[in-house]
Write an enzyme that holds these catalytic residues in place. Structure first.
Site, PDB file in Angstrom:
ATOM      1  N   TRP A 131       4.187   4.730   0.830  1.00 59.20           N
ATOM      2  CA  TRP A 131       5.398   4.561   1.620  1.00 59.20           C
ATOM      3  C   TRP A 131       6.669   4.958   0.894  1.00 59.20           C
ATOM      4  CZ3 TRP A 131       8.138   1.659  -1.607  1.00 59.20           C
ATOM      5  CH2 TRP A 131       7.406   0.927  -2.551  1.00 59.20           C
ATOM      6  N   ASN A 132       6.637   5.121  -0.450  1.00 57.38           N
ATOM      7  CA  ASN A 132       7.930   5.166  -1.167  1.00 57.38           C
ATOM      8  C   ASN A 132       8.746   6.435  -0.919  1.00 57.38           C
ATOM      9  OD1 ASN A 132       6.175   6.621  -2.783  1.00 57.38           O
ATOM     10  ND2 ASN A 132       7.044   5.873  -4.698  1.00 57.38           N
ATOM     11  N   LYS A 155      -3.771   9.623   6.314  1.00 59.80           N
ATOM     12  CA  LYS A 155      -3.697   8.161   6.459  1.00 59.80           C
ATOM     13  C   LYS A 155      -2.489   7.747   5.620  1.00 59.80           C
ATOM     14  CE  LYS A 155      -4.618   3.769   4.890  1.00 59.80           C
ATOM     15  NZ  LYS A 155      -3.262   3.331   5.285  1.00 59.80           N
ATOM     16  N   HIS A 156      -1.420   7.354   6.309  1.00 61.21           N
ATOM     17  CA  HIS A 156      -0.217   6.968   5.580  1.00 61.21           C
ATOM     18  C   HIS A 156      -0.229   5.452   5.349  1.00 61.21           C
ATOM     19  CE1 HIS A 156       3.617   7.773   3.854  1.00 61.21           C
ATOM     20  NE2 HIS A 156       3.830   8.911   4.497  1.00 61.21           N
ATOM     21  N   GLY A 207      -0.821   6.831  -4.873  1.00 56.98           N
ATOM     22  CA  GLY A 207      -0.700   5.385  -4.689  1.00 56.98           C
ATOM     23  C   GLY A 207      -0.966   4.673  -5.991  1.00 56.98           C
ATOM     24  N   SER A 208      -1.422   3.451  -5.870  1.00 62.55           N
ATOM     25  CA  SER A 208      -1.638   2.610  -7.049  1.00 62.55           C
ATOM     26  C   SER A 208      -3.103   2.707  -7.485  1.00 62.55           C
ATOM     27  CB  SER A 208      -1.315   1.165  -6.683  1.00 62.55           C
ATOM     28  OG  SER A 208      -2.237   0.738  -5.701  1.00 62.55           O
ATOM     29  N   GLU A 229      -2.831  10.769  -7.733  1.00 62.18           N
ATOM     30  CA  GLU A 229      -1.452  10.670  -8.242  1.00 62.18           C
ATOM     31  C   GLU A 229      -1.115   9.191  -8.242  1.00 62.18           C
ATOM     32  OE1 GLU A 229       0.467  13.072  -9.286  1.00 62.18           O
ATOM     33  OE2 GLU A 229      -0.553  14.857  -8.569  1.00 62.18           O
ATOM     34  N   CYS A 263       7.320   6.275  -8.722  1.00 62.49           N
ATOM     35  CA  CYS A 263       6.282   6.324  -9.760  1.00 62.49           C
ATOM     36  C   CYS A 263       6.882   6.777 -11.083  1.00 62.49           C
ATOM     37  CB  CYS A 263       5.153   7.240  -9.323  1.00 62.49           C
ATOM     38  SG  CYS A 263       5.716   8.843  -8.766  1.00 62.49           S
ATOM     39  N   GLU A 360       2.933  -2.150 -14.471  1.00 64.39           N
ATOM     40  CA  GLU A 360       4.005  -1.444 -13.763  1.00 64.39           C
ATOM     41  C   GLU A 360       4.841  -2.445 -12.949  1.00 64.39           C
ATOM     42  OE1 GLU A 360       2.779   1.146 -10.518  1.00 64.39           O
ATOM     43  OE2 GLU A 360       4.407   2.544 -10.934  1.00 64.39           O
TER      44      GLU A 360
HETATM   45  P1  NAP Z   1      -1.402   1.636  -2.655  1.00 62.75           P
HETATM   46  O1  NAP Z   1      -1.471   0.215  -2.332  1.00 62.75           O
HETATM   47  O2  NAP Z   1      -2.481   2.202  -3.517  1.00 62.75           O
HETATM   48  O3  NAP Z   1      -1.308   2.427  -1.279  1.00 62.75           O
HETATM   49  C1  NAP Z   1      -1.251   3.826  -1.227  1.00 62.75           C
HETATM   50  C2  NAP Z   1      -2.036   4.293  -0.025  1.00 62.75           C
HETATM   51  O4  NAP Z   1      -3.422   3.975  -0.228  1.00 62.75           O
HETATM   52  C3  NAP Z   1      -1.637   3.595   1.277  1.00 62.75           C
HETATM   53  O5  NAP Z   1      -1.753   4.500   2.337  1.00 62.75           O
HETATM   54  C4  NAP Z   1      -2.676   2.502   1.384  1.00 62.75           C
HETATM   55  O6  NAP Z   1      -2.859   2.034   2.683  1.00 62.75           O
HETATM   56  C5  NAP Z   1      -3.898   3.241   0.892  1.00 62.75           C
HETATM   57  N1  NAP Z   1      -4.994   2.391   0.452  1.00 62.75           N
HETATM   58  C6  NAP Z   1      -4.952   1.313  -0.359  1.00 62.75           C
HETATM   59  N2  NAP Z   1      -6.202   0.819  -0.549  1.00 62.75           N
HETATM   60  C7  NAP Z   1      -7.048   1.604   0.159  1.00 62.75           C
HETATM   61  C8  NAP Z   1      -8.462   1.602   0.370  1.00 62.75           C
HETATM   62  N3  NAP Z   1      -9.251   0.695  -0.200  1.00 62.75           N
HETATM   63  N4  NAP Z   1      -8.988   2.550   1.161  1.00 62.75           N
HETATM   64  C9  NAP Z   1      -8.195   3.472   1.749  1.00 62.75           C
HETATM   65  N5  NAP Z   1      -6.850   3.530   1.593  1.00 62.75           N
HETATM   66  C10 NAP Z   1      -6.287   2.609   0.797  1.00 62.75           C
HETATM   67  O7  NAP Z   1      -0.044   2.017  -3.361  1.00 62.75           O
HETATM   68  P2  NAP Z   1       1.359   1.323  -3.154  1.00 62.75           P
HETATM   69  O8  NAP Z   1       1.396   0.180  -4.071  1.00 62.75           O
HETATM   70  O9  NAP Z   1       1.673   1.109  -1.755  1.00 62.75           O
HETATM   71  O10 NAP Z   1       2.287   2.511  -3.677  1.00 62.75           O
HETATM   72  C11 NAP Z   1       3.010   2.435  -4.833  1.00 62.75           C
HETATM   73  C12 NAP Z   1       2.205   2.987  -5.996  1.00 62.75           C
HETATM   74  O11 NAP Z   1       2.104   4.399  -5.843  1.00 62.75           O
HETATM   75  C13 NAP Z   1       2.892   2.749  -7.310  1.00 62.75           C
HETATM   76  O12 NAP Z   1       1.942   2.383  -8.270  1.00 62.75           O
HETATM   77  C14 NAP Z   1       3.474   4.117  -7.633  1.00 62.75           C
HETATM   78  O13 NAP Z   1       3.713   4.320  -8.998  1.00 62.75           O
HETATM   79  C15 NAP Z   1       2.446   5.034  -7.049  1.00 62.75           C
HETATM   80  N6  NAP Z   1       2.996   6.360  -6.774  1.00 62.75           N
HETATM   81  C16 NAP Z   1       2.530   7.418  -7.499  1.00 62.75           C
HETATM   82  C17 NAP Z   1       3.071   8.681  -7.295  1.00 62.75           C
HETATM   83  C18 NAP Z   1       2.580   9.875  -8.085  1.00 62.75           C
HETATM   84  O14 NAP Z   1       2.835  10.998  -7.670  1.00 62.75           O
HETATM   85  N7  NAP Z   1       1.896   9.698  -9.204  1.00 62.75           N
HETATM   86  C19 NAP Z   1       4.067   8.855  -6.346  1.00 62.75           C
HETATM   87  C20 NAP Z   1       4.498   7.752  -5.618  1.00 62.75           C
HETATM   88  C21 NAP Z   1       3.948   6.501  -5.837  1.00 62.75           C
HETATM   89  P3  NAP Z   1      -2.183   0.649   3.185  1.00 62.75           P
HETATM   90  O15 NAP Z   1      -0.717   0.860   3.159  1.00 62.75           O
HETATM   91  O16 NAP Z   1      -2.736   0.511   4.574  1.00 62.75           O
HETATM   92  O17 NAP Z   1      -2.633  -0.422   2.264  1.00 62.75           O
END
Ligand code: NAP
Length: 481
Positions: A131-132, A155-156, A207-208, A229, A263, A360
């Protein structure tokens, strides 16, 4: 988690979206596959035209897109507008450069005939995005893969459904074939089902570690190529001879941009002892000047965090860090507004066994460390499970670059803010993931590098082709056949 837009500024539930059904997923998989097969026959220059049109349509719809993004996840309206312009720049760049990057590559070989690598599309890509940066994260995968001819199912994040749908609607309005990018409100199980489907040939997640490990596991089990990522704890190193005016200008922005939910935010400031006090005083001063308020108001400089859950998680992490001995030199007070506001906070005295040392903090908390030598700064920067980006401030940029190259991350900027642009590869190492998005590397993430070797006639003296080079007696080999 259900898909819904809840405005983090006033907690109003704006819109809820039902989950996709399994039947809908089946239909979208079939449509995405059919579109992939049709796009294989289409000249790439036609997709370049459409992608330029996507950029134009994004700019045309900038105001509505920016507003939707700010209502979905709270960021300042100026930052949302900046994000829309950035995604248009990315679309234009891949439209201009994609064909050249994907051109066949000749290989100099002793094999009979002429050899080249052709870069072909592979199929449907399942992309899972956070979402960020609701638009930028989609575009990093969409633009290069659209040029390749791969189709995508998106899938966002559960809290940015309106932005996700609007982005895909703009892409459709720009003339992209139906099925080239489809937003779906999928459950986690449906994401796994899509990854298991043989028509899906690649998986991209930002994501995370939580999302990353689950999705990478499903991709690995099904032998699907994937890019990850993930998170970061980027160091911001200030050497003793750095220009402290520039540091003062950039440090607070590097931490507070997007309310610290980036991130590549500078999450750890590693500062040489001779400039440490000055650094902390200036950071305090800058943090004290940000103005929380309505993110739609251009005079606001501190937006709310994206959800109540994210704010509560960050407060829990801050409480734990303090309980483990960290000192609060600024912040950690409630902000008297109904939205999900978090006061910018500065922590010092973080010991190695403090959870904040290796976890983090995804919000406006700066961790500041004092060091006594350049080597100590480098060692501290590298003593971390993540390896995404970083910033080094040094009196001399060449020396800064020497320090940068010793930092175990995917990207380092010297004497400047971290920038993301389509020509610059984006990604990290260690727990920050693998693979790169953007640039020529991102363009080639999901291509089939197909080898074609052609000749008018086989050469019997070189019967085994490339094998000749490995076989000391190629003639003997041909006799035994
Ligand atoms: P997240 O919880 O991992 O969510 C990211 C995406 O993954 C969302 O669409 C989420 O869906 C989905 N997701 C989570 N668990 C899943 C599963 N078991 N099966 C399928 N899809 C799944 O990440 P966040 O905490 O929202 O985002 C922030 C993180 O992203 C931070 O750690 C940040 O550093 C990292 N990030 C990295 C980058 C990069 O380029 N390296 C860029 C931006 C952000 P739901 O929303 O439905 O849970």
């Amino acid at each position: 988690m259900a898909y819904r837009t809840v405005n983090p500024y006033n907690n109003e539930v704006v819109k809820e979206y039902p989950f996709a059904t399994d039947v809908q997923l089946g239909e979208v998989l079939a449509e995405s596959d059919a579109t992939y097969r049709a796009m294989k026959k289409q000249p790439i220059s036609e997709r370049a035209k459409i992608l330029h049109n996507v950029a134009a349509k994004l700019r045309e719809h900038e105001d509505e897109l920016a507003k939707a993004c700010t209502i979905d996840m709270g960021k300042l309206i100026g930052e949302s507008k900046g994000e829309v312009e950035l995604v248009a720049i990315i679309a234009d760049w891949f439209a201009d450069h994609g064909e050249e990057i994907l051109a066949p590559e000749k290989i100099d070989t002793i094999a009979t005939g002429q050899a080249e690598i052709q870069k072909h599309a592979t199929g449907v890509i399942m992309m899972v995005e956070p979402w960020n940066f609701p638009y930028y994260q989609i575009m990093r995968v969409f633009a290069p893969n659209f040029m390749v001819g791969n189709t995508m199912i998106l899938k966002h994040a559960a809290n940015t459904p309106t932005s996700a749908q609007m982005f895909c609607d703009v892409v459709a309005e720009a003339g992209a074939p139906k099925g080239s990018l489809t937003n779906m409100f999928l459950t986690y199980d449906q994401v796994t089902e899509a990854i298991e489907d043989p028509r899906v040939q690649g998986v991209a997640l930002t994501g995370s570690e939580r999302g990353g490990t689950a999705v990478a596991e499903a991709a690995g089990k099904n032998l699907k190529k994937n890019t990850m990522e993930l998170g970061g704890m980027d160091p911001f190193i200030v050497l003793g001879d750095a220009n402290m005016d520039d540091v003062a200008d950039i440090a607070w922005r590097a931490r507070l941009y997007n309310t610290g939910q980036v991130c590549t935010s500078s999450k750890r400031f590693i500062v040489m002892d001779n400039v440490y006090d000055e650094f902390v005083d200036t950071l305090k001063d800058k943090f004290s000047k940000v103005q929380p308020g309505d993110p739609m108001d251009p005079s606001t400089s501190l937006a709310p965090m994206n959800t109540e859950k994210a704010k509560n998680k960050l407060q829990g992490q801050l409480d734990e860090a303090i309980a483990a001995g960290a000192k609060v030199v600024y912040g950690n007070k409630p902000i008297d507004l109904p939205g999900q506001f978090f006061m910018p906070t500065i922590l010092t005295d973080i010991s190695k066994n403090n959870p904040a040392y290796h976890t983090e903090l995804f919000g406006p908390i700066a961790c500041v460390y004092k060091v006594h030598s350049e080597q100590e700064a480098i060692d501290l920067a590298n003593d971390n499970p993540y390896g995404l980006g970083g910033i080094v401030f040094a009196g001399d940029e060449d020396h800064g670059a020497e320090v940068a190259s010793q930092i175990e991350t995917g990207m380092v900027f010297v004497n400047n803010f971290m920038t993301t642009l389509p020509e610059l590869p984006f990604g990290g190492v260690k727990l920050s993931g693998y693979g790169r998005e953007m640039s020529h590397i991102g363009e080639e993430a999901f291509v089939n590098e197909q080898l074609i070797v052609k000749t008018a006639k086989p050469n019997m003296d070189n019967l085994a082709g490339g094998l000749v080079a490995m076989d000391p007696q190629p003639k003997e080999l041909s006799k035994t056949k």
